[in-house]
Design an enzyme around this catalytic site. Structure first.
Site, PDB file in Angstrom:
ATOM      1  N   ALA A  99     -10.041   6.245  -7.092  1.00 42.98           N
ATOM      2  CA  ALA A  99     -11.239   6.460  -6.277  1.00 42.98           C
ATOM      3  C   ALA A  99     -11.812   5.090  -5.941  1.00 42.98           C
ATOM      4  O   ALA A  99     -11.561   4.104  -6.654  1.00 42.98           O
ATOM      5  CB  ALA A  99     -12.242   7.301  -7.056  1.00 42.98           C
ATOM      6  N   GLY A 142      -7.850   8.152  -9.677  1.00 38.70           N
ATOM      7  CA  GLY A 142      -7.759   9.202  -8.661  1.00 38.70           C
ATOM      8  C   GLY A 142      -6.416   9.223  -7.946  1.00 38.70           C
ATOM      9  O   GLY A 142      -6.001  10.267  -7.426  1.00 38.70           O
ATOM     10  N   GLU A 145      -4.340  11.249 -10.103  1.00 36.89           N
ATOM     11  CA  GLU A 145      -4.847  12.625  -9.991  1.00 36.89           C
ATOM     12  C   GLU A 145      -4.432  13.265  -8.664  1.00 36.89           C
ATOM     13  O   GLU A 145      -4.089  14.446  -8.613  1.00 36.89           O
ATOM     14  CB  GLU A 145      -6.375  12.611 -10.136  1.00 36.89           C
ATOM     15  CG  GLU A 145      -6.806  12.259 -11.552  1.00 36.89           C
ATOM     16  CD  GLU A 145      -8.295  11.963 -11.662  1.00 36.89           C
ATOM     17  OE1 GLU A 145      -8.789  11.104 -10.905  1.00 36.89           O
ATOM     18  OE2 GLU A 145      -8.959  12.586 -12.507  1.00 36.89           O
ATOM     19  N   GLU A 165      -9.873   4.899 -16.077  1.00 39.70           N
ATOM     20  CA  GLU A 165     -11.324   5.048 -15.891  1.00 39.70           C
ATOM     21  C   GLU A 165     -12.115   4.568 -17.100  1.00 39.70           C
ATOM     22  O   GLU A 165     -13.240   4.079 -16.971  1.00 39.70           O
ATOM     23  CB  GLU A 165     -11.674   6.525 -15.595  1.00 39.70           C
ATOM     24  CG  GLU A 165     -11.238   7.020 -14.229  1.00 39.70           C
ATOM     25  CD  GLU A 165      -9.820   7.569 -14.180  1.00 39.70           C
ATOM     26  OE1 GLU A 165      -9.043   7.324 -15.127  1.00 39.70           O
ATOM     27  OE2 GLU A 165      -9.494   8.244 -13.200  1.00 39.70           O
TER      28      GLU A 165
HETATM   29  N1  CAA Z   1     -11.536   0.850  -5.493  1.00 48.89           N
HETATM   30  C1  CAA Z   1     -11.923  -0.062  -4.592  1.00 48.89           C
HETATM   31  N2  CAA Z   1     -11.210  -1.175  -4.315  1.00 48.89           N
HETATM   32  C2  CAA Z   1     -10.069  -1.370  -4.989  1.00 48.89           C
HETATM   33  C3  CAA Z   1      -9.594  -0.457  -5.942  1.00 48.89           C
HETATM   34  C4  CAA Z   1     -10.390   0.686  -6.189  1.00 48.89           C
HETATM   35  N3  CAA Z   1     -10.000   1.657  -7.046  1.00 48.89           N
HETATM   36  N4  CAA Z   1      -8.451  -0.920  -6.451  1.00 48.89           N
HETATM   37  C5  CAA Z   1      -8.177  -2.092  -5.836  1.00 48.89           C
HETATM   38  N5  CAA Z   1      -9.170  -2.346  -4.943  1.00 48.89           N
HETATM   39  C6  CAA Z   1      -9.275  -3.502  -4.062  1.00 48.89           C
HETATM   40  C7  CAA Z   1      -9.714  -4.747  -4.819  1.00 48.89           C
HETATM   41  O1  CAA Z   1     -11.111  -4.762  -5.007  1.00 48.89           O
HETATM   42  C8  CAA Z   1      -9.207  -5.824  -3.906  1.00 48.89           C
HETATM   43  O2  CAA Z   1     -10.079  -5.935  -2.826  1.00 48.89           O
HETATM   44  P1  CAA Z   1     -10.700  -7.407  -2.424  1.00 48.89           P
HETATM   45  O3  CAA Z   1      -9.482  -8.183  -1.980  1.00 48.89           O
HETATM   46  O4  CAA Z   1     -11.649  -7.070  -1.330  1.00 48.89           O
HETATM   47  O5  CAA Z   1     -11.304  -7.943  -3.642  1.00 48.89           O
HETATM   48  C9  CAA Z   1      -7.909  -5.243  -3.363  1.00 48.89           C
HETATM   49  O6  CAA Z   1      -8.000  -3.841  -3.558  1.00 48.89           O
HETATM   50  C10 CAA Z   1      -6.685  -5.751  -4.095  1.00 48.89           C
HETATM   51  O7  CAA Z   1      -6.865  -5.494  -5.475  1.00 48.89           O
HETATM   52  P2  CAA Z   1      -6.635  -6.629  -6.598  1.00 48.89           P
HETATM   53  O8  CAA Z   1      -6.978  -7.970  -6.067  1.00 48.89           O
HETATM   54  O9  CAA Z   1      -7.368  -6.201  -7.828  1.00 48.89           O
HETATM   55  O10 CAA Z   1      -5.043  -6.518  -6.776  1.00 48.89           O
HETATM   56  P3  CAA Z   1      -4.180  -6.802  -8.085  1.00 48.89           P
HETATM   57  O11 CAA Z   1      -2.758  -6.760  -7.656  1.00 48.89           O
HETATM   58  O12 CAA Z   1      -4.675  -8.041  -8.772  1.00 48.89           O
HETATM   59  O13 CAA Z   1      -4.491  -5.582  -9.069  1.00 48.89           O
HETATM   60  C11 CAA Z   1      -4.791  -3.239  -9.608  1.00 48.89           C
HETATM   61  C12 CAA Z   1      -4.093  -4.285  -8.705  1.00 48.89           C
HETATM   62  C13 CAA Z   1      -4.262  -3.380 -11.040  1.00 48.89           C
HETATM   63  C14 CAA Z   1      -4.444  -1.866  -9.068  1.00 48.89           C
HETATM   64  C15 CAA Z   1      -6.307  -3.490  -9.611  1.00 48.89           C
HETATM   65  O14 CAA Z   1      -6.751  -3.546  -8.259  1.00 48.89           O
HETATM   66  C16 CAA Z   1      -7.100  -2.409 -10.287  1.00 48.89           C
HETATM   67  O15 CAA Z   1      -7.169  -2.394 -11.502  1.00 48.89           O
HETATM   68  N6  CAA Z   1      -7.716  -1.514  -9.503  1.00 48.89           N
HETATM   69  C17 CAA Z   1      -8.612  -0.494 -10.038  1.00 48.89           C
HETATM   70  C18 CAA Z   1      -7.818   0.629 -10.693  1.00 48.89           C
HETATM   71  C19 CAA Z   1      -8.782   1.648 -11.276  1.00 48.89           C
HETATM   72  O16 CAA Z   1      -9.567   1.365 -12.151  1.00 48.89           O
HETATM   73  N7  CAA Z   1      -8.681   2.897 -10.779  1.00 48.89           N
HETATM   74  C20 CAA Z   1      -9.553   3.982 -11.205  1.00 48.89           C
HETATM   75  C21 CAA Z   1     -10.720   4.107 -10.285  1.00 48.89           C
HETATM   76  S1  CAA Z   1     -11.940   5.257 -10.878  1.00 48.89           S
HETATM   77  C22 CAA Z   1     -11.333   6.773 -10.453  1.00 48.89           C
HETATM   78  O17 CAA Z   1     -10.294   6.912  -9.848  1.00 48.89           O
HETATM   79  C23 CAA Z   1     -12.186   7.951 -10.850  1.00 48.89           C
HETATM   80  C24 CAA Z   1     -11.544   9.285 -10.711  1.00 48.89           C
HETATM   81  O18 CAA Z   1     -11.029   9.860 -11.642  1.00 48.89           O
HETATM   82  C25 CAA Z   1     -11.559   9.995  -9.444  1.00 48.89           C
END
Ligand code: CAA
Length: 291
Positions: A99, A142, A145, A165
């Site tokens: 998400a 998400g 999911e 999460e």
């Molecule tokens: N939401 C918004 N933006 C996201 C995102 C997310 N879930 N995941 C990645 N991005 C964005 C980053 O902010 C970044 O944007 P900017 O360049 O503007 O900063 C871009 O995508 C690239 O990401 P990274 O620079 O972090 O790339 P990376 O290769 O270093 O890492 C990753 C990749 C491990 C996937 C890392 O981006 C990450 O950990 N993302 C979040 C994963 C996460 O926590 N997901 C769960 C979300 S909560 C949820 O989903 C709730 C639910 O149950 C519905």
């Protein structure tokens, strides 16, 4: 043959308008086009709906607009008599990284509760037609999911699945604790949800989360082939089969068996059941009419 339907305007605007299905394989919605996804029909007979998440800069983070578009595209494919199955995929780097955290960052409990935040995502699982998730790269939060709301998951060799999460101070909110536990069992689901650790494609296959693993560049075409196989069968009976398997997640064994038997008996009211068995006896290929 497929016509790519890359869109420009936000579906948030167009989601109020009814989807329009035109003849041929071009799909779009009245009043607007898709901004976050690519939609087309694939397969030799253009009978597989194809949805590609297309928000590369955010690793396909599932913002509200993107999810509304996915749901609308699924509804359009559900209503398309030529389509027998749908494939959802992302990019080679990310199926979806979860998400949209930036969208969620400042939300309050009151807002989440009163607006039923994320509640509409479950419409993905409501699709009548079989949906295959083709997962390359990250399927996190998400994203994992969303894949689990689909009926079949194929993974590319470098896919990674996780529910991170907990690292954000929250828990899965779109079925992760429920569907992951049913898919991989309690111990692995607990470990993933409590530590945020990811599993790779092979671990996902061993644990039953995905059914097949393919080289990254073959994943989507293999998912389309699976969709074509499904589309060659009766769409009516496929819908019954999907309903029956899904009932296994809701009902006791006795109730599920009764439910299955009712649907099995119902297939005898269809022309396709008669055609399928007659074709077998006559040693020819069945020609299903979805009736
Ligand atoms: N939401 C918004 N933006 C996201 C995102 C997310 N879930 N995941 C990645 N991005 C964005 C980053 O902010 C970044 O944007 P900017 O360049 O503007 O900063 C871009 O995508 C690239 O990401 P990274 O620079 O972090 O790339 P990376 O290769 O270093 O890492 C990753 C990749 C491990 C996937 C890392 O981006 C990450 O950990 N993302 C979040 C994963 C996460 O926590 N997901 C769960 C979300 S909560 C949820 O989903 C709730 C639910 O149950 C519905």
């Amino acid at each position: 043959m497929a016509f790519l339907c890359r869109s420009a305007a936000s579906l948030l605007k167009s989601s109020r308008a009814a989807p329009v299905l035109l003849s041929g394989s071009r799909l779009y919605s009245s009043g607007g086009q898709y901004e976050y996804i690519l939609v087309e029909k694939r397969g030799e007979k253009s009978n597989v709906g194809f949805i590609q998440l297309n928000r590369p800069k955010a690793l396909n983070a599932l913002c509200d607009g993107l999810m509304r578009e996915v749901i609308q595209a699924l509804e359009v494919f559900d209503a398309d008599a030529d389509v027998g199955a749908v494939v959802i995929t992302g990019s080679e780097r990310a199926f979806a990284a979860g998400a949209d955290i930036k969208e969620m960052q400042n939300k309050t409990f009151q807002e989440c509760y009163t607006t039923k935040f994320l509640a509409h995502w479950c419409k993905v699982a409501d699709a009548r037609k079989p949906v295959i998730a083709a997962v390359n790269g990250f399927a996190l939060g998400g994203g994992c999911e969303l894949a689990m709301m689909c009926d079949i998951i194929y993974a590319g060799e470098k896919a990674q699945f996780g529910q991170p999460e907990i690292l954000l101070g929250t828990i899965p909110g779109a079925g992760g604790t429920q569907r992951l536990t049913r898919a991989v069992g309690k111990s692995l689901a607990m470990e993933m949800v409590l530590t945020g650790d990811r599993i790779n494609a092979q671990e996902a296959k061993q644990s039953g989360l995905v059914s097949k693993v393919y080289p990254v560049d073959q994943l989507v075409s293999e998912a389309i082939i699976c969709g074509e196989k499904i589309s060659a069968n009766s769409k009516l009976v496929s819908a019954m089969a999907k309903e029956a398997v899904n009932a296994a997640f809701e009902l006791s064994l006795a109730e599920g068996n009764r439910f299955e038997k009712r649907l099995f008996n119902a297939t005898f009211a269809t022309a396709d059941r008669k055609e399928g068995m007659t074709a077998f006896v006559e040693k020819r290929k069945a020609s299903f009419q979805d009736s």
